[in-house]
Design a protein around this motif. Structure first.
Motif, PDB file in Angstrom:
ATOM      1  N   ARG A 188      13.867 -45.967  12.162  1.00 47.07           N
ATOM      2  CA  ARG A 188      13.200 -46.018  13.406  1.00 47.07           C
ATOM      3  C   ARG A 188      11.912 -45.653  12.954  1.00 47.07           C
ATOM      4  N   VAL A 189      11.232 -45.152  12.112  1.00 46.53           N
ATOM      5  CA  VAL A 189       9.746 -45.810  11.372  1.00 46.53           C
ATOM      6  C   VAL A 189       9.437 -46.997  10.603  1.00 46.53           C
ATOM      7  N   LEU A 190      10.972 -47.076   9.801  1.00 41.55           N
ATOM      8  CA  LEU A 190      10.846 -48.468   9.201  1.00 41.55           C
ATOM      9  C   LEU A 190      10.468 -49.980  10.328  1.00 41.55           C
ATOM     10  N   GLY A 191      11.590 -49.120  11.223  1.00 41.20           N
ATOM     11  CA  GLY A 191      11.450 -50.593  12.097  1.00 41.20           C
ATOM     12  C   GLY A 191      10.079 -50.645  12.833  1.00 41.20           C
ATOM     13  N   ALA A 192       9.726 -49.701  13.020  1.00 40.77           N
ATOM     14  CA  ALA A 192       8.287 -49.572  14.524  1.00 40.77           C
ATOM     15  C   ALA A 192       7.430 -49.893  12.819  1.00 40.77           C
ATOM     16  N   GLY A 193       7.280 -50.324  12.333  1.00 39.64           N
ATOM     17  CA  GLY A 193       6.177 -50.423  11.119  1.00 39.64           C
ATOM     18  C   GLY A 193       6.495 -52.293  10.685  1.00 39.64           C
ATOM     19  N   ALA A 194       7.532 -52.467  11.075  1.00 45.07           N
ATOM     20  CA  ALA A 194       8.045 -54.135  10.499  1.00 45.07           C
ATOM     21  C   ALA A 194       7.376 -54.822  11.738  1.00 45.07           C
ATOM     22  N   LEU A 195       7.434 -54.278  12.897  1.00 43.88           N
ATOM     23  CA  LEU A 195       7.212 -54.590  14.378  1.00 43.88           C
ATOM     24  C   LEU A 195       5.692 -54.685  14.221  1.00 43.88           C
ATOM     25  N   LEU A 196       5.419 -53.762  14.197  1.00 44.07           N
ATOM     26  CA  LEU A 196       4.032 -53.630  14.383  1.00 44.07           C
ATOM     27  C   LEU A 196       2.909 -55.077  13.361  1.00 44.07           C
ATOM     28  N   VAL A 197       3.593 -55.316  12.020  1.00 44.43           N
ATOM     29  CA  VAL A 197       3.080 -56.034  10.925  1.00 44.43           C
ATOM     30  C   VAL A 197       3.356 -57.182  12.310  1.00 44.43           C
ATOM     31  N   GLY A 198       4.389 -57.461  12.131  1.00 40.10           N
ATOM     32  CA  GLY A 198       5.381 -58.746  12.904  1.00 40.10           C
ATOM     33  C   GLY A 198       4.904 -58.954  14.050  1.00 40.10           C
ATOM     34  N   ALA A 199       4.112 -57.956  14.753  1.00 38.65           N
ATOM     35  CA  ALA A 199       3.189 -58.114  16.142  1.00 38.65           C
ATOM     36  C   ALA A 199       1.125 -58.988  15.794  1.00 38.65           C
ATOM     37  N   SER A 200       0.753 -58.172  14.601  1.00 35.55           N
ATOM     38  CA  SER A 200      -0.607 -58.211  13.817  1.00 35.55           C
ATOM     39  C   SER A 200      -0.280 -59.795  14.493  1.00 35.55           C
ATOM     40  N   ALA A 201       0.847 -60.273  13.569  1.00 34.45           N
ATOM     41  CA  ALA A 201       0.382 -62.050  13.421  1.00 34.45           C
ATOM     42  C   ALA A 201       0.355 -63.010  14.467  1.00 34.45           C
ATOM     43  N   VAL A 202       0.720 -61.963  15.307  1.00 38.29           N
ATOM     44  CA  VAL A 202       1.390 -63.105  16.934  1.00 38.29           C
ATOM     45  C   VAL A 202      -0.598 -62.736  17.281  1.00 38.29           C
ATOM     46  N   LEU A 203      -1.199 -61.692  16.841  1.00 40.59           N
ATOM     47  CA  LEU A 203      -2.564 -61.355  17.320  1.00 40.59           C
ATOM     48  C   LEU A 203      -3.720 -62.563  16.754  1.00 40.59           C
ATOM     49  N   ILE A 221       0.601 -48.673   7.838  1.00 40.98           N
ATOM     50  CA  ILE A 221       0.639 -47.351   7.165  1.00 40.98           C
ATOM     51  C   ILE A 221       2.537 -46.709   7.557  1.00 40.98           C
ATOM     52  N   VAL A 222       2.465 -46.907   8.657  1.00 46.41           N
ATOM     53  CA  VAL A 222       3.858 -46.523   8.924  1.00 46.41           C
ATOM     54  C   VAL A 222       4.881 -46.716   7.690  1.00 46.41           C
ATOM     55  N   TYR A 223       4.819 -47.859   7.618  1.00 44.97           N
ATOM     56  CA  TYR A 223       5.640 -48.459   6.650  1.00 44.97           C
ATOM     57  C   TYR A 223       5.915 -48.208   5.383  1.00 44.97           C
ATOM     58  N   VAL A 224       5.167 -48.343   4.676  1.00 50.17           N
ATOM     59  CA  VAL A 224       5.008 -48.252   3.279  1.00 50.17           C
ATOM     60  C   VAL A 224       5.547 -46.990   2.433  1.00 50.17           C
ATOM     61  N   PRO A 225       4.640 -45.971   2.604  1.00 53.24           N
ATOM     62  CA  PRO A 225       5.605 -45.007   2.799  1.00 53.24           C
ATOM     63  C   PRO A 225       6.821 -44.282   2.515  1.00 53.24           C
ATOM     64  N   THR A 226       7.314 -45.061   3.778  1.00 50.00           N
ATOM     65  CA  THR A 226       9.151 -43.761   4.241  1.00 50.00           C
ATOM     66  C   THR A 226       9.380 -44.875   3.499  1.00 50.00           C
ATOM     67  N   SER A 227       9.400 -46.567   3.163  1.00 54.03           N
ATOM     68  CA  SER A 227      10.024 -47.187   2.574  1.00 54.03           C
ATOM     69  C   SER A 227      10.281 -46.811   0.520  1.00 54.03           C
ATOM     70  N   GLU A 228       9.319 -46.534   0.402  1.00 54.83           N
ATOM     71  CA  GLU A 228       9.059 -46.155  -1.384  1.00 54.83           C
ATOM     72  C   GLU A 228      10.809 -44.554  -1.174  1.00 54.83           C
ATOM     73  N   ALA A 229      10.011 -44.227  -0.436  1.00 55.77           N
ATOM     74  CA  ALA A 229      11.061 -42.903   0.116  1.00 55.77           C
ATOM     75  C   ALA A 229      12.258 -43.038  -0.220  1.00 55.77           C
ATOM     76  N   GLN A 230      12.868 -44.310   0.378  1.00 51.27           N
ATOM     77  CA  GLN A 230      13.982 -44.636   0.533  1.00 51.27           C
ATOM     78  C   GLN A 230      14.596 -45.124  -0.962  1.00 51.27           C
ATOM     79  N   VAL A 231      13.951 -45.054  -1.737  1.00 51.13           N
ATOM     80  CA  VAL A 231      14.758 -45.960  -2.907  1.00 51.13           C
ATOM     81  C   VAL A 231      15.026 -44.402  -3.562  1.00 51.13           C
ATOM     82  N   PRO A 232      14.244 -43.362  -4.017  1.00 49.76           N
ATOM     83  CA  PRO A 232      15.055 -42.828  -4.660  1.00 49.76           C
ATOM     84  C   PRO A 232      16.350 -41.860  -3.489  1.00 49.76           C
ATOM     85  N   ALA A 233      16.096 -42.062  -2.646  1.00 49.71           N
ATOM     86  CA  ALA A 233      17.169 -41.534  -1.535  1.00 49.71           C
ATOM     87  C   ALA A 233      18.411 -42.671  -1.723  1.00 49.71           C
ATOM     88  N   MET A 234      18.690 -43.821  -2.201  1.00 52.81           N
ATOM     89  CA  MET A 234      19.870 -44.502  -2.848  1.00 52.81           C
ATOM     90  C   MET A 234      19.836 -44.231  -4.094  1.00 52.81           C
TER      91      MET A 234
END
Length: 408
Positions: A280-295, A317-330
């Motif tokens: 949910r965090v990663l999806g929200a971050g990606a959507l916000l970045v995509g929305a900024s392109a529309v703006l 802010i939402v996306y990057v730290p959460t994305s980085e935390a997934q690497v050691p998780a996998m």
């Protein structure tokens, strides 16, 4: 039920954090490279662009080499080799006379700077407990941006003494970073447990092992989509503001929104996102970045471009730290370096490919078309994250509500 005791981040993390801050605070070469080559050395803008591309190409090679060396050789020696090499090549750039030498040094600098990143990511995962990693990655990302702000503020003053001063100070801070690693950070690579009948020796990891991990490679591919959009703040955004009639000073104001928001809001936002499901965090971050392109596509005033920058930065802010935390998780513990290297590779590839393809799209169809593509990328990435984590979540995600990680 009483609250669980608050867990402190280990001392080793704070030394790693300090080395990141020091290194980033002295990063002067890359932001001023184009000015140095065109204004100080008299080369064309095309030549400067080629030099930047060579740096990105070196980064691609460095991220792969760094990932393998991190697992084979160790986190500490890989970091030290990368940092010492980066210091030497940075200093060499300040005194290089011939274009061929500058090109060689730029490629080597890209290799050495990027080869230490997988080692740093793997060391952070080694020393920080799984439940505290989202916050640790957020603090590390905050240090990167805080250091960049210090660098941007001090670089102008240092440049008055000549561009060579920037290279010398950059090399010195990189050496200081290596000194902190040498004195304060021991090797953290997990020891291989002895093989037994019940627990046979773990299979030897290789880059092919990572590439065959379909779930992780999907994560890397989705990250590449988002990185392609991230890169447009350096490519399409300046052109859009110019087309709207904004001055370079006004563009600087738009760009400054990003740094100010990250430094002031990163830790506050992390208190919310670290207890939410990762997809949910990663999806929200990606959507916000995509929305900024529309703006950005519809903006025609300074205020509207600043609004787009606010939405974009919230997504970052939402996306990057959460994305980085997934690497050691996998990643298996014995292959963390290679997994980190492949994730760093997605950033390097995005930084190399996006400017080249963006120029083609802009020349053929205009900036609005490019922003439309970026919006599609953001939506596809958000849907991809939901699908990727639908079956099962990595062990670093979806923490139980009772679990708390304190802010010291």
């Amino acid at each position: 039920m009483s609250a669980q005791p608050r867990q402190q981040l280990p001392r080793g993390f704070w030394w790693l954090w300090a080395s990141t801050l020091v290194n980033r605070a002295g990063l002067f070469v890359l932001p001023f490279l184009t000015l140095y080559l065109t204004v100080e050395r008299g080369y064309s803008a095309t030549t400067a662009g080629v030099m930047v591309a060579l740096y990105s190409l070196g980064g691609i090679l460095g991220s792969l080499a760094g990932g393998s060396l991190t697992d084979r050789w160790g986190r500490r020696p890989t970091m030290l080799t990368g940092q010492l090499g980066a210091a030497a090549f940075t200093l060499g750039l300040g005194f290089a006379e011939h274009l061929a030498m500058i090109a060689l040094l730029m490629t080597a600098l890209g290799v050495t700077l990027k080869m230490s990143q997988p080692a740093m990511g793997a060391m952070l995962a080694d020393i920080v407990p799984a439940e505290a990693r989202p916050r640790a990655y957020s603090l590390n990302y905050w240090a990167l941006n805080l250091g960049f702000s210090v660098s941007a503020l001090s670089a102008g003053a240092l440049a008055t003494f000549g561009y060579v001063t920037l290279y010398v100070v950059d090399a010195a801070t990189t050496l200081l970073c290596a000194l902190l690693v040498f004195l304060k950070l021991p090797e953290t690579r997990p020891e291989k447990p002895p093989a037994t009948a019940r627990a046979p020796e773990a299979p030897r990891a290789s880059m092919a092992t990572v590439l065959r991990d379909r779930r992780f490679m999907c994560l890397v591919g989705l990250n590449l989509l988002v990185v392609m959009v991230f890169t447009q703040r350096h490519v399409a955004l300046p052109l859009s503001t110019a087309e709207a009639g904004l001055s370079t000073t006004e563009y600087g104001t738009v760009a400054a929104v990003n740094g100010v928001m990250i430094v002031t809001l990163q830790l506050l936002v992390t208190r919310y996102t670290r207890i939410r499901l990762a997809h949910r965090v990663l999806g929200a971050g990606a959507l916000l970045v995509g929305a900024s392109a529309v703006l950005n596509a519809t903006a025609d005033t300074l205020l509207l471009f600043c609004l787009a920058a606010v939405v974009y930065t919230l997504g970052e802010i939402v996306y990057v730290p959460t994305s980085e935390a997934q690497v050691p998780a996998m990643a298996p513990a014995h292959a963390r370096g290679r997994y980190e290297g492949v994730m760093v590779l997605s950033w390097s590839v995005g930084g190399f490919v996006a400017p080249l393809t963006s120029g083609v799209v802009i020349d053929a169809y205009g900036t609005d078309a490019l922003w439309a593509v970026c919006t599609v990328f953001g939506v596809l990435a958000a849907l991809g994250y939901v699908a990727l984590f639908r079956t099962r979540a990595p062990r670093d995600t979806a923490p139980p509500p009772v679990r708390t990680v304190p802010q010291e």
